[in-house]
Design an enzyme around this catalytic site. Structure first.
Site, PDB file in Angstrom:
ATOM      1  N   ARG A 120      27.800   8.574   6.662  1.00  0.00           N
ATOM      2  CA  ARG A 120      27.210   8.053   7.908  1.00  0.00           C
ATOM      3  C   ARG A 120      27.141   9.090   9.023  1.00  0.00           C
ATOM      4  NH1 ARG A 120      30.252   3.780   6.201  1.00  0.00           N
ATOM      5  NH2 ARG A 120      29.016   2.054   5.404  1.00  0.00           N
ATOM      6  N   LYS A 138      15.652  16.522  15.448  1.00  0.00           N
ATOM      7  CA  LYS A 138      14.871  15.823  14.408  1.00  0.00           C
ATOM      8  C   LYS A 138      15.190  16.467  13.065  1.00  0.00           C
ATOM      9  CE  LYS A 138      10.469  14.454  16.509  1.00  0.00           C
ATOM     10  NZ  LYS A 138       9.019  14.723  16.394  1.00  0.00           N
ATOM     11  N   GLU A 150       4.281  29.192  17.873  1.00  0.00           N
ATOM     12  CA  GLU A 150       5.066  28.151  18.575  1.00  0.00           C
ATOM     13  C   GLU A 150       5.502  28.638  19.960  1.00  0.00           C
ATOM     14  OE1 GLU A 150       5.313  25.110  17.675  1.00  0.00           O
ATOM     15  OE2 GLU A 150       4.833  25.195  15.532  1.00  0.00           O
ATOM     16  N   LYS A 165      11.401  23.492  25.162  1.00  0.00           N
ATOM     17  CA  LYS A 165      11.678  22.392  24.233  1.00  0.00           C
ATOM     18  C   LYS A 165      12.852  21.537  24.732  1.00  0.00           C
ATOM     19  CE  LYS A 165      11.869  20.840  19.542  1.00  0.00           C
ATOM     20  NZ  LYS A 165      11.660  21.084  18.134  1.00  0.00           N
ATOM     21  N   GLU A 224      10.621  10.743  21.161  1.00  0.00           N
ATOM     22  CA  GLU A 224       9.154  10.841  21.156  1.00  0.00           C
ATOM     23  C   GLU A 224       8.446   9.539  21.522  1.00  0.00           C
ATOM     24  OE1 GLU A 224       7.645  13.494  18.148  1.00  0.00           O
ATOM     25  OE2 GLU A 224       5.630  12.676  18.345  1.00  0.00           O
ATOM     26  N   ARG A 231       7.606  13.897  24.702  1.00  0.00           N
ATOM     27  CA  ARG A 231       7.861  14.801  23.578  1.00  0.00           C
ATOM     28  C   ARG A 231       6.592  15.074  22.762  1.00  0.00           C
ATOM     29  NH1 ARG A 231      13.281  15.216  19.747  1.00  0.00           N
ATOM     30  NH2 ARG A 231      12.511  16.963  18.545  1.00  0.00           N
ATOM     31  N   ASN A 281       3.487  18.524  20.328  1.00  0.00           N
ATOM     32  CA  ASN A 281       2.544  18.500  19.196  1.00  0.00           C
ATOM     33  C   ASN A 281       1.233  19.201  19.521  1.00  0.00           C
ATOM     34  OD1 ASN A 281       4.284  17.075  17.570  1.00  0.00           O
ATOM     35  ND2 ASN A 281       3.535  15.087  18.259  1.00  0.00           N
ATOM     36  N   HIS A 331      -0.817  20.614  16.836  1.00  0.00           N
ATOM     37  CA  HIS A 331      -0.224  20.196  15.563  1.00  0.00           C
ATOM     38  C   HIS A 331      -0.980  19.070  14.854  1.00  0.00           C
ATOM     39  CE1 HIS A 331       2.934  22.812  16.847  1.00  0.00           C
ATOM     40  NE2 HIS A 331       3.654  22.581  15.774  1.00  0.00           N
ATOM     41  N   HIS A 356      -1.343  20.244  11.242  1.00  0.00           N
ATOM     42  CA  HIS A 356      -0.767  19.604  10.049  1.00  0.00           C
ATOM     43  C   HIS A 356      -1.849  19.260   9.035  1.00  0.00           C
ATOM     44  CE1 HIS A 356       3.160  18.309  12.238  1.00  0.00           C
ATOM     45  NE2 HIS A 356       3.284  19.479  11.643  1.00  0.00           N
ATOM     46  N   HIS A 363       2.002  27.538   8.548  1.00  0.00           N
ATOM     47  CA  HIS A 363       2.153  26.635   9.696  1.00  0.00           C
ATOM     48  C   HIS A 363       1.611  27.249  10.997  1.00  0.00           C
ATOM     49  CE1 HIS A 363       3.881  23.357  11.986  1.00  0.00           C
ATOM     50  NE2 HIS A 363       4.458  24.237  12.786  1.00  0.00           N
TER      51      HIS A 363
HETATM   52  P1  NAD Z   1      11.139  28.191   5.750  1.00  0.00           P
HETATM   53  O1  NAD Z   1      12.436  27.608   6.108  1.00  0.00           O
HETATM   54  O2  NAD Z   1      10.481  27.746   4.500  1.00  0.00           O
HETATM   55  O3  NAD Z   1      11.269  29.765   5.735  1.00  0.00           O
HETATM   56  C1  NAD Z   1      10.185  30.561   5.310  1.00  0.00           C
HETATM   57  C2  NAD Z   1      10.640  31.558   4.244  1.00  0.00           C
HETATM   58  O4  NAD Z   1      11.403  32.580   4.853  1.00  0.00           O
HETATM   59  C3  NAD Z   1      11.512  30.950   3.160  1.00  0.00           C
HETATM   60  O5  NAD Z   1      11.143  31.494   1.925  1.00  0.00           O
HETATM   61  C4  NAD Z   1      12.908  31.418   3.531  1.00  0.00           C
HETATM   62  O6  NAD Z   1      13.739  31.531   2.414  1.00  0.00           O
HETATM   63  C5  NAD Z   1      12.624  32.758   4.155  1.00  0.00           C
HETATM   64  N1  NAD Z   1      13.574  33.242   5.156  1.00  0.00           N
HETATM   65  C6  NAD Z   1      14.313  32.524   6.021  1.00  0.00           C
HETATM   66  N2  NAD Z   1      14.963  33.351   6.861  1.00  0.00           N
HETATM   67  C7  NAD Z   1      14.628  34.609   6.511  1.00  0.00           C
HETATM   68  C8  NAD Z   1      14.959  35.885   7.004  1.00  0.00           C
HETATM   69  N3  NAD Z   1      15.751  36.037   8.064  1.00  0.00           N
HETATM   70  N4  NAD Z   1      14.435  36.976   6.400  1.00  0.00           N
HETATM   71  C9  NAD Z   1      13.573  36.851   5.354  1.00  0.00           C
HETATM   72  N5  NAD Z   1      13.208  35.653   4.844  1.00  0.00           N
HETATM   73  C10 NAD Z   1      13.735  34.557   5.420  1.00  0.00           C
HETATM   74  O7  NAD Z   1      10.056  27.959   6.906  1.00  0.00           O
HETATM   75  P2  NAD Z   1      10.105  28.017   8.490  1.00  0.00           P
HETATM   76  O8  NAD Z   1       8.796  28.566   8.875  1.00  0.00           O
HETATM   77  O9  NAD Z   1      11.346  28.642   9.022  1.00  0.00           O
HETATM   78  O10 NAD Z   1      10.185  26.466   8.896  1.00  0.00           O
HETATM   79  C11 NAD Z   1       9.171  25.569   8.548  1.00  0.00           C
HETATM   80  C12 NAD Z   1       9.755  24.181   8.436  1.00  0.00           C
HETATM   81  O11 NAD Z   1      10.313  23.813   9.687  1.00  0.00           O
HETATM   82  C13 NAD Z   1       8.721  23.131   8.090  1.00  0.00           C
HETATM   83  O12 NAD Z   1       9.197  22.334   7.034  1.00  0.00           O
HETATM   84  C14 NAD Z   1       8.591  22.310   9.349  1.00  0.00           C
HETATM   85  O13 NAD Z   1       8.262  20.962   9.112  1.00  0.00           O
HETATM   86  C15 NAD Z   1       9.978  22.447   9.922  1.00  0.00           C
HETATM   87  N6  NAD Z   1      10.026  22.170  11.372  1.00  0.00           N
HETATM   88  C16 NAD Z   1      10.906  21.230  11.798  1.00  0.00           C
HETATM   89  C17 NAD Z   1      10.980  20.921  13.149  1.00  0.00           C
HETATM   90  C18 NAD Z   1      11.965  19.904  13.637  1.00  0.00           C
HETATM   91  O14 NAD Z   1      11.947  19.554  14.826  1.00  0.00           O
HETATM   92  N7  NAD Z   1      12.841  19.406  12.801  1.00  0.00           N
HETATM   93  C19 NAD Z   1      10.160  21.585  14.062  1.00  0.00           C
HETATM   94  C20 NAD Z   1       9.283  22.550  13.585  1.00  0.00           C
HETATM   95  C21 NAD Z   1       9.230  22.837  12.228  1.00  0.00           C
END
Ligand code: NAD
Length: 343
Positions: free
Chosen positions: A109, A131, A173, A215, A225, A229, A233, A236, A240, A250
């Site tokens: 939990r 989130k 971003e 943020k 949201e 919030r 987006n 986005h 998306h 992305h």
């Molecule tokens: P990711 O986590 O897939 O990382 C991209 C790649 O980089 C992966 O292969 C990872 O292994 C690699 N990597 C990570 N750190 C590294 C480093 N320091 N050096 C080399 N490689 C590295 O992608 P991302 O772009 O970090 O995040 C995208 C995700 O974030 C999406 O799923 C998106 O939906 C999510 N997101 C969530 C929120 C939220 O509020 N929760 C907001 C924005 C995005």
């Protein structure tokens, strides 16, 4: 080091910008049990810098941001005897933060979690705001929780191993944050975008800190949201949809989404053309795409499948000037018409 704080209904987060990964144990407390969740790539690069806590390693990539990966983490927690006193530390990009955040906030939990985001996108966006979501049945982030991490530690040194493409994606971003809420920051980025791309320490520290501030400000006012919030987006809704139907990453998809949103804002008489031109110029200088290379009708179909669609209307984020966003409802057809201008 810059220290920010986010106070939400589901707890408070300490955001530590520019703090080294090596300082992790003092944040957690030497007496406390902790478990690291990371992915295979990050483990390969940084496991030698991890404190001597057990590590749960998941496969990397968006395709693994799902419930089977969450089950795998639960199983490892069970084997390790993780109980409610433990802290879960996610070290990785947005995928690791989302999956580990979801697993931690549902196991027993809800366990406390700390994030060490290692991509620029995760430092300025994914690790902040509480989130935690995973994809389900082809829908992005369909299953998730709201729960603030106890801390977010951003170590810029971890960004050095990122490919340039990932830095660009994160900068999309950063530009978004400036465009919706921080006009002086937009000016700063116009002057310093090259230094940001090169991960020049001073420039990237300022870019991360200012994006985080935007943020935090918005999330503090509207954690779940209900209104404000939604401004986060910006770019986005289209972004998306484009991510689903193209090979764009992305940041690239969001950059085109921002270009379309700016076009729509001009069409509606909300935004001056010169302001739109400044946004397009900055995105281009960051090496991000601003034109649509698919048929607007394909984009239209993808938009209609988005889970965030409410009846026929979509909440859409417009700009009234650089540094100021407004949210209004529109029908997807209006987006498709603006998309024609970007072909
Ligand atoms: P990711 O986590 O897939 O990382 C991209 C790649 O980089 C992966 O292969 C990872 O292994 C690699 N990597 C990570 N750190 C590294 C480093 N320091 N050096 C080399 N490689 C590295 O992608 P991302 O772009 O970090 O995040 C995208 C995700 O974030 C999406 O799923 C998106 O939906 C999510 N997101 C969530 C929120 C939220 O509020 N929760 C907001 C924005 C995005």
């Amino acid at each position: 080091m810059i220290h920010l704080r986010l106070v939400g209904k589901t707890g408070g987060s300490e955001i530590l910008i520019g703090k080294p990964l090596a300082r992790l144990p003092e944040l957690v407390g030497r007496e406390r049990n902790a478990v690291i969740v990371t992915d295979e790539n990050v483990a390969r690069l940084y496991a030698t810098s991890f404190p001597s806590w057990p590590v749960v390693t998941i496969p990397p990539g968006e395709q693994n941001k799902n419930l089977p990966t969450v089950l795998r983490i639960y199983r490892r927690f069970l084997e390790l005897g993780v109980d409610r006193q433990w802290l879960v530390v996610a070290v990785g990009g947005g995928v690791v933060c989302d999956v580990a955040g979801f697993a931690a906030s549902t196991y027993l939990r809800g366990l406390e979690i700390g994030f060490v985001p290692t991509t620029l996108l995760a430092q300025v966006d994914a690790a902040l705001g509480g989130k935690n979501g995973v994809n389900f049945y082809g829908y992005k982030n369909l299953v998730g929780t709201f729960r603030q991490p106890r801390f977010v530690l951003c170590d810029f040194e971890t960004l050095r191993s990122l490919p340039l493409q990932a830095v660009r994606s994160g900068l999309a971003e950063v530009i978004k944050a400036a465009a919706i809420a921080d006009r002086p920051m937009f000016g700063f980025l116009e002057k310093n975008i090259r230094s940001c791309l090169n991960l020049d320490r001073k420039a990237i520290a300022a870019a991360v800190a200012r994006s985080c501030r935007v943020k935090i400000d918005i999330v503090s006012r509207d954690e779940q949201e209900a209104g404000e919030r939604r401004k986060l987006n910006f770019g986005h809704t289209v972004g998306h949809a484009l991510e689903k139907i193209s090979r764009l990453d992305h940041g690239e998809a969001v950059a085109i989404g921002m270009a379309i949103a700016a076009r729509l804002s001009v069409r509606k008489g909300l935004l001056a053309k010169e302001e739109e031109a400044r946004l397009i110029r900055l995105l281009k200088e960051a090496g991000l795409p601003v034109t649509l290379r698919i048929k607007p009708s394909s984009l239209g179909r993808a938009l209609l499948k988005d889970k965030k669609r409410e009846n026929r209307n979509i909440h859409f984020v417009f700009l009234s000037k650089l540094g100021q966003a407004v949210v209004e409802k529109i029908v997807p057809q209006e987006i498709i018409e603006a998309a024609h201008d970007l072909r």
